[in-house]
Design a protein around this motif. Structure first.
Motif, PDB file in Angstrom:
ATOM      1  N   ASN A 168      92.756  19.638  61.144  1.00  0.00           N
ATOM      2  CA  ASN A 168      92.576  19.144  62.514  1.00  0.00           C
ATOM      3  C   ASN A 168      93.743  18.294  63.005  1.00  0.00           C
ATOM      4  OD1 ASN A 168      90.043  20.363  63.047  1.00  0.00           O
ATOM      5  ND2 ASN A 168      89.094  18.881  61.680  1.00  0.00           N
ATOM      6  N   LYS A 169      94.899  18.472  62.364  1.00  0.00           N
ATOM      7  CA  LYS A 169      96.086  17.751  62.819  1.00  0.00           C
ATOM      8  C   LYS A 169      97.234  18.735  63.016  1.00  0.00           C
ATOM      9  CE  LYS A 169      95.041  13.161  61.180  1.00  0.00           C
ATOM     10  NZ  LYS A 169      95.431  12.028  60.340  1.00  0.00           N
ATOM     11  N   THR A 170      98.152  18.375  63.892  1.00  0.00           N
ATOM     12  CA  THR A 170      99.312  19.217  64.188  1.00  0.00           C
ATOM     13  C   THR A 170     100.563  18.360  64.152  1.00  0.00           C
ATOM     14  OG1 THR A 170      97.971  20.611  65.655  1.00  0.00           O
ATOM     15  CG2 THR A 170     100.380  20.727  65.933  1.00  0.00           C
ATOM     16  N   ASN A 171     101.566  18.811  63.413  1.00  0.00           N
ATOM     17  CA  ASN A 171     102.874  18.160  63.481  1.00  0.00           C
ATOM     18  C   ASN A 171     103.636  18.833  64.623  1.00  0.00           C
ATOM     19  OD1 ASN A 171     104.815  16.254  62.381  1.00  0.00           O
ATOM     20  ND2 ASN A 171     106.020  18.069  61.879  1.00  0.00           N
ATOM     21  N   LEU A 172     103.916  18.067  65.669  1.00  0.00           N
ATOM     22  CA  LEU A 172     104.588  18.634  66.838  1.00  0.00           C
ATOM     23  C   LEU A 172     106.038  18.152  66.865  1.00  0.00           C
ATOM     24  CD1 LEU A 172     104.366  20.261  69.493  1.00  0.00           C
ATOM     25  CD2 LEU A 172     103.864  18.101  70.640  1.00  0.00           C
ATOM     26  N   VAL A 173     106.962  19.115  66.781  1.00  0.00           N
ATOM     27  CA  VAL A 173     108.393  18.805  66.838  1.00  0.00           C
ATOM     28  C   VAL A 173     108.946  19.398  68.129  1.00  0.00           C
ATOM     29  CG1 VAL A 173     110.605  18.941  65.643  1.00  0.00           C
ATOM     30  CG2 VAL A 173     108.476  18.947  64.326  1.00  0.00           C
ATOM     31  N   THR A 174     109.577  18.570  68.943  1.00  0.00           N
ATOM     32  CA  THR A 174     110.063  19.016  70.251  1.00  0.00           C
ATOM     33  C   THR A 174     111.569  18.820  70.350  1.00  0.00           C
ATOM     34  OG1 THR A 174     109.578  16.820  71.162  1.00  0.00           O
ATOM     35  CG2 THR A 174     107.905  18.513  71.468  1.00  0.00           C
ATOM     36  N   PHE A 175     112.214  19.705  71.076  1.00  0.00           N
ATOM     37  CA  PHE A 175     113.656  19.597  71.333  1.00  0.00           C
ATOM     38  C   PHE A 175     113.910  19.722  72.824  1.00  0.00           C
ATOM     39  CE2 PHE A 175     113.275  21.090  66.984  1.00  0.00           C
ATOM     40  CZ  PHE A 175     114.117  20.219  66.319  1.00  0.00           C
ATOM     41  N   PHE A 176     114.586  18.719  73.386  1.00  0.00           N
ATOM     42  CA  PHE A 176     114.963  18.742  74.801  1.00  0.00           C
ATOM     43  C   PHE A 176     116.477  18.642  74.891  1.00  0.00           C
ATOM     44  CE2 PHE A 176     110.585  17.299  74.981  1.00  0.00           C
ATOM     45  CZ  PHE A 176     110.083  17.904  76.120  1.00  0.00           C
ATOM     46  N   GLN A 177     117.048  19.450  75.777  1.00  0.00           N
ATOM     47  CA  GLN A 177     118.500  19.482  75.930  1.00  0.00           C
ATOM     48  C   GLN A 177     118.748  19.842  77.392  1.00  0.00           C
ATOM     49  OE1 GLN A 177     122.043  21.071  73.095  1.00  0.00           O
ATOM     50  NE2 GLN A 177     120.293  22.413  73.263  1.00  0.00           N
ATOM     51  N   THR A 178     118.633  18.852  78.259  1.00  0.00           N
ATOM     52  CA  THR A 178     118.526  19.122  79.686  1.00  0.00           C
ATOM     53  C   THR A 178     119.653  18.488  80.483  1.00  0.00           C
ATOM     54  OG1 THR A 178     116.121  19.211  79.465  1.00  0.00           O
ATOM     55  CG2 THR A 178     116.982  18.903  81.681  1.00  0.00           C
ATOM     56  N   ASP A 179     120.259  19.319  81.313  1.00  0.00           N
ATOM     57  CA  ASP A 179     121.246  18.845  82.280  1.00  0.00           C
ATOM     58  C   ASP A 179     120.503  18.640  83.600  1.00  0.00           C
ATOM     59  OD1 ASP A 179     123.268  18.403  84.058  1.00  0.00           O
ATOM     60  OD2 ASP A 179     124.415  20.210  83.579  1.00  0.00           O
ATOM     61  N   LEU A 180     120.312  17.374  83.974  1.00  0.00           N
ATOM     62  CA  LEU A 180     119.542  17.064  85.187  1.00  0.00           C
ATOM     63  C   LEU A 180     120.332  17.344  86.464  1.00  0.00           C
ATOM     64  CD1 LEU A 180     117.815  13.765  84.029  1.00  0.00           C
ATOM     65  CD2 LEU A 180     116.709  15.965  84.429  1.00  0.00           C
ATOM     66  N   SER A 181     121.650  17.588  86.337  1.00  0.00           N
ATOM     67  CA  SER A 181     122.505  17.836  87.503  1.00  0.00           C
ATOM     68  C   SER A 181     122.474  16.669  88.486  1.00  0.00           C
ATOM     69  CB  SER A 181     122.115  19.128  88.214  1.00  0.00           C
ATOM     70  OG  SER A 181     122.232  20.226  87.352  1.00  0.00           O
ATOM     71  N   GLY A 182     123.165  16.835  89.605  1.00  0.00           N
ATOM     72  CA  GLY A 182     123.229  15.738  90.567  1.00  0.00           C
ATOM     73  C   GLY A 182     124.108  14.626  90.026  1.00  0.00           C
ATOM     74  N   TYR A 183     124.267  13.589  90.819  1.00  0.00           N
ATOM     75  CA  TYR A 183     125.185  12.505  90.438  1.00  0.00           C
ATOM     76  C   TYR A 183     124.404  11.346  89.850  1.00  0.00           C
ATOM     77  CZ  TYR A 183     128.342  15.371  93.123  1.00  0.00           C
ATOM     78  OH  TYR A 183     129.085  16.423  93.567  1.00  0.00           O
ATOM     79  N   LEU A 184     124.020  11.487  88.589  1.00  0.00           N
ATOM     80  CA  LEU A 184     123.198  10.447  87.953  1.00  0.00           C
ATOM     81  C   LEU A 184     124.048   9.629  86.999  1.00  0.00           C
ATOM     82  CD1 LEU A 184     120.016  12.499  87.059  1.00  0.00           C
ATOM     83  CD2 LEU A 184     120.172  10.687  88.758  1.00  0.00           C
ATOM     84  N   PRO A 185     123.918   8.300  87.026  1.00  0.00           N
ATOM     85  CA  PRO A 185     124.603   7.489  86.009  1.00  0.00           C
ATOM     86  C   PRO A 185     124.103   7.889  84.618  1.00  0.00           C
ATOM     87  CG  PRO A 185     123.610   6.107  87.723  1.00  0.00           C
ATOM     88  CD  PRO A 185     123.118   7.505  87.955  1.00  0.00           C
ATOM     89  N   GLN A 186     125.013   7.992  83.672  1.00  0.00           N
ATOM     90  CA  GLN A 186     124.640   8.408  82.317  1.00  0.00           C
ATOM     91  C   GLN A 186     123.601   7.462  81.716  1.00  0.00           C
ATOM     92  OE1 GLN A 186     125.754  11.339  81.166  1.00  0.00           O
ATOM     93  NE2 GLN A 186     124.301  11.106  79.471  1.00  0.00           N
ATOM     94  N   SER A 187     123.677   6.178  82.074  1.00  0.00           N
ATOM     95  CA  SER A 187     122.719   5.205  81.516  1.00  0.00           C
ATOM     96  C   SER A 187     121.287   5.529  81.951  1.00  0.00           C
ATOM     97  CB  SER A 187     123.083   3.785  81.967  1.00  0.00           C
ATOM     98  OG  SER A 187     123.067   3.709  83.382  1.00  0.00           O
ATOM     99  N   VAL A 188     121.132   6.043  83.171  1.00  0.00           N
ATOM    100  CA  VAL A 188     119.790   6.416  83.662  1.00  0.00           C
ATOM    101  C   VAL A 188     119.258   7.587  82.839  1.00  0.00           C
ATOM    102  CG1 VAL A 188     118.526   7.407  85.623  1.00  0.00           C
ATOM    103  CG2 VAL A 188     120.171   5.558  85.999  1.00  0.00           C
ATOM    104  N   VAL A 189     120.111   8.579  82.619  1.00  0.00           N
ATOM    105  CA  VAL A 189     119.723   9.760  81.846  1.00  0.00           C
ATOM    106  C   VAL A 189     119.384   9.361  80.410  1.00  0.00           C
ATOM    107  CG1 VAL A 189     120.533  11.996  80.974  1.00  0.00           C
ATOM    108  CG2 VAL A 189     121.165  11.246  83.282  1.00  0.00           C
TER     109      VAL A 189
END
Length: 211
Positions: A168-189
Motif C-alpha cells: 500500500n505504498k508507492t515510491n514516487l520519483v519525479t524529474f522536471f526539466q522545464t524552460d519557463l521562457s519569458g524574461y524571468l530572473p534565474q533566482s525566481v526560477v
C-alpha cells in the motif's frame, strides 16, 4: 503529428528519463522535508537545471498512478495547484498522446500563466513500475495561445514504483526539466521548482486519500 515520429521521439525520451533514474551521480539536495527529497544538477538539454524529487506516497502504485496519469479528464486539474487545465490534443495509442498543460500564475504572480505542448508516453516495467515520459513538441492543432507564455518541457517524467513488502505504498520519483521562457530572473526560477515539487508531493498524498 505523425504517429511514427511521435513514437520515435517518445521512446528516446523514455530511455533518457530511465537513465536519469539510474544515474546517482552529481545530484545536489536543495530541499528536504516531510519524507520528500528534491535535488538538482545542471541540465544537458538547456541552460537550466534538471530536478529530481523522491518520496513515498501512502497508496498502491495503481492508486497513485490514477491521480497523475496523462488522460482526458485527468484528476490533476482537481488536485495539482500547478495545473489549471490538461487536455489531450492527439491520442495516438492507448499509451502515447500529445498533451497540452496550462499552468496558473505562480510565485506571487512573478511567473505568468504558461502552457506546454508535449508528447507523452506511458511505460510499464516488469517489476510493476509505471512511468510517464514527456518532452516538448510542436503541434498544428495547438499554436501559442493569447494569455499564455509557451514554455518547454525537456525530457521529464515520473516513476510509480512498488515498495517491496509494503503493497500500500508507492515510491514516487519525479524529474522536471522545464524552460519557463519569458524574461524571468534565474533566482525566481531556482526557488520556484523545489518549492512547487515539494507541494506536488503533499497535494498528491491528499488526492490519493480523497479519490
Amino acid at each position: 503529428m505523425d504517429p511514427a515520429l511521435a513514437a520515435q521521439i517518445s521512446e528516446a525520451v523514455a530511455e533518457k528519463v530511465l537513465q536519469y533514474r539510474r544515474d546517482k551521480s552529481g545530484w545536489k539536495i536543495c530541499r528536504e522535508g516531510n519524507g520528500v527529497s528534491v535535488s538538482w544538477r545542471p541540465s544537458v538539454e538547456f541552460p537550466g537545471n534538471l530536478y529530481r524529487g523522491e518520496g513515498v506516497v501512502n497508496g498502491t502504485p495503481e492508486k497513485v498512478w490514477d491521480c497523475i496519469k496523462p488522460v482526458a479528464g485527468s484528476l490533476r486539474e482537481q488536485w495539482d495547484e500547478n495545473v489549471s487545465r490538461f487536455e489531450i490534443i492527439q491520442s495516438i495509442t492507448d499509451t502515447l498522446c500529445i498533451t497540452r498543460t496550462a499552468t496558473p500564475s505562480a510565485a506571487m504572480k512573478l511567473i505568468s500563466p504558461r502552457d506546454f505542448v508535449d508528447v507523452a508516453l506511458v511505460k510499464k516495467y516488469e517489476d510493476g513500475t509505471i512511468s510517464s515520459n514527456a518532452t516538448n513538441v510542436e503541434h498544428p492543432l495547438c499554436p501559442p495561445k493569447p494569455g499564455y507564455v509557451r514554455g518547454f518541457n525537456h525530457p521529464c517524467g515520473c516513476f510509480c514504483e512498488p515498495v517491496p513488502g509494503e503493497p500500500n505504498k508507492t515510491n514516487l520519483v519525479t524529474f522536471f526539466q522545464t524552460d519557463l521562457s519569458g524574461y524571468l530572473p534565474q533566482s525566481v526560477v531556482d526557488s520556484f521548482f523545489p518549492r512547487s515539487m515539494a507541494g506536488f508531493y503533499s497535494n498528491l498524498q491528499k488526492a490519493v486519500r480523497k479519490f
